[in-house]
Design a protein around this motif. Structure first.
Motif, PDB file in Angstrom:
ATOM      1  N   THR A 128     -83.074 145.986 123.778  1.00 27.37           N
ATOM      2  CA  THR A 128     -83.344 144.599 124.143  1.00 27.37           C
ATOM      3  C   THR A 128     -82.887 143.598 123.087  1.00 27.37           C
ATOM      4  N   GLN A 129     -82.771 144.050 121.844  1.00 24.27           N
ATOM      5  CA  GLN A 129     -82.268 143.197 120.773  1.00 24.27           C
ATOM      6  C   GLN A 129     -81.647 144.077 119.707  1.00 24.27           C
ATOM      7  N   PHE A 130     -80.555 143.619 119.110  1.00 26.25           N
ATOM      8  CA  PHE A 130     -79.935 144.386 118.031  1.00 26.25           C
ATOM      9  C   PHE A 130     -79.562 143.453 116.887  1.00 26.25           C
ATOM     10  N   ASN A 131     -79.348 144.062 115.715  1.00 24.23           N
ATOM     11  CA  ASN A 131     -79.139 143.303 114.476  1.00 24.23           C
ATOM     12  C   ASN A 131     -80.358 142.451 114.128  1.00 24.23           C
ATOM     13  N   THR A 132     -81.538 142.991 114.408  1.00 19.99           N
ATOM     14  CA  THR A 132     -82.773 142.309 114.050  1.00 19.99           C
ATOM     15  C   THR A 132     -82.942 142.340 112.528  1.00 19.99           C
ATOM     16  N   ILE A 133     -83.084 141.181 111.932  1.00 17.16           N
ATOM     17  CA  ILE A 133     -83.082 141.067 110.472  1.00 17.16           C
ATOM     18  C   ILE A 133     -84.450 141.408 109.880  1.00 17.16           C
ATOM     19  N   SER A 204     -90.647 141.149 108.815  1.00 14.61           N
ATOM     20  CA  SER A 204     -89.921 141.064 110.074  1.00 14.61           C
ATOM     21  C   SER A 204     -89.024 139.835 110.169  1.00 14.61           C
ATOM     22  N   SER A 205     -88.288 139.774 111.270  1.00 13.82           N
ATOM     23  CA  SER A 205     -87.288 138.720 111.465  1.00 13.82           C
ATOM     24  C   SER A 205     -87.897 137.326 111.533  1.00 13.82           C
ATOM     25  N   ASP A 206     -89.140 137.214 112.005  1.00 14.01           N
ATOM     26  CA  ASP A 206     -89.752 135.892 112.101  1.00 14.01           C
ATOM     27  C   ASP A 206     -90.637 135.551 110.899  1.00 14.01           C
ATOM     28  N   LEU A 207     -91.400 136.517 110.403  1.00 14.90           N
ATOM     29  CA  LEU A 207     -92.264 136.245 109.257  1.00 14.90           C
ATOM     30  C   LEU A 207     -91.456 135.964 107.996  1.00 14.90           C
ATOM     31  N   GLY A 208     -90.299 136.598 107.844  1.00 15.31           N
ATOM     32  CA  GLY A 208     -89.460 136.364 106.671  1.00 15.31           C
ATOM     33  C   GLY A 208     -89.072 134.900 106.510  1.00 15.31           C
TER      34      GLY A 208
END
Length: 335
Positions: A128-133, A204-208
């Protein structure tokens, strides 16, 4: 990328943590009722979906739920009820799948691969998503480089794609034996950094980006390292699919429609995502770029990243056995 083998003790701790029994029931659960007759071809009237995240799922699955696409199409497929169960992390969701409490799971690549490598019969439905930082954020007035982390304590949510990123990063920097990695849920990360309990946190991608906006220094991110970013997956149990052989095709059609609608109405989607996760909308736009979401179930770039993740986990002994992604995929073969 050359990655030296991590210490046996670190690998063993992660393996125990990702295969451990759930610490409890799911944090929350919701049900959606859909008025429909049960399909004549099977006796399944309820579809049980588990996900890792906020009060509501996000991404294509969450949007399909929000916009009514999921209800409408699954009603046609003969499902009377759809239940959603929220989990704090992937290992807990894994144990619900093993216990037969779920049919479908939406989670990160690392716990999904570890589960399959244990011999648990699941099938990959979709990326569903890739390259998640993933991000490595330091405490204020603390270390500013990887070298300064030597002798320090670093935390992350073990069993997650952020943990896999951290292990790969430490191995690449050749300081894996010089730091102590401890488990800490993302909900506790900000307070731990503020108290100075840990020198840094892999998150994670959003907390960062959110922590960065709060003045916490960023030491590194997976965007700087080929193969260390994550993927988000949807998997299903083989026992469920044996009774619903057409489900992968139907479910992927639902998520493809939701993805197209999400992209066509991106501002509306971002407001929903921000409202759900309680992060500012500018943070969501950074952490969830639309280019990371594919309209096809198994995009080539995502499959390549997933294969690299699998090889890394197997090489470190974190995944108990190797397997082919082509054997894992339910209906679309990786290219």
């Amino acid at each position: 990328m050359s990655i030296t083998r991590l210490s046996t003790s670190v690998a063993y701790v992660l393996l125990l943590l990702t295969t451990a029994c759930s610490q409890g029931e799911t944090k929350s659960a919701q049900s959606i009722n859909v008025n429909s007759a049960v399909a004549a071809s099977n006796n399944i009237s309820t579809l049980r979906i588990g996900y890792v995240g906020s009060t509501e799922p996000t991404g294509p699955l969450g949007w399909a739920k929000k916009k009514g696409i999921l209800d409408r199409e699954l009603q046609k497929a003969g499902f009377k009820d759809i239940t959603f169960a929220r989990f704090p992390n992937g290992p807990d969701l894994n144990e619900a799948l093993v216990a037969g409490k779920l049919d479908v799971g939406s989670l990160g690549d690392t716990p999904a691969i570890v589960l399959r490598a244990r011999g648990v019969e699941t099938r990959l439905l979709r990326i569903t998503q890739f390259n998640t930082i993933a991000w490595l954020v330091a405490k204020k007035n603390g270390p500013r480089s990887l070298a300064e982390l030597k002798g320090q304590k670093i935390a992350t949510q073990k069993g997650s794609y952020m943990h896999r990123y951290l292990l790969g990063l430490l191995a690449e920097a050749k300081i894996a034996k010089d730091v102590k990695v401890v488990h800490l849920m993302t909900t506790e990360a900000k307070a731990a950094l503020e108290r100075g309990d840990v020198a840094a946190y892999a998150t994670s991608s959003d907390l960062g980006p959110f922590l960065k906006s709060q003045g916490f220094p960023v030491i590194d991110s997976s965007a700087n390292h080929k193969g260390l970013s994550g993927t988000s997956l949807v998997i299903a149990t083989e026992s469920f699919l044996a009774k619903q052989p057409d489900f992968p095709q139907k479910f992927n059609a639902i998520l493809t429609e939701a993805t197209k609608d999400l992209k066509a109405n991106s501002e509306e989607y971002y407001h929903y995502h921000a409202q759900t996760t309680k992060y500012p909308i500018d943070i969501i736009k950074v952490s969830f770029p639309l280019k990371q979401i594919s309209e096809e179930p198994l995009p080539a770039e995502g499959v390549k990243l997933l294969e690299g993740t699998k090889k890394f986990l197997v090489s470190q002994g974190l995944a108990k056995s190797d397997f082919k992604l082509t054997d894992w995929a339910a209906n679309e073969q990786p290219r």
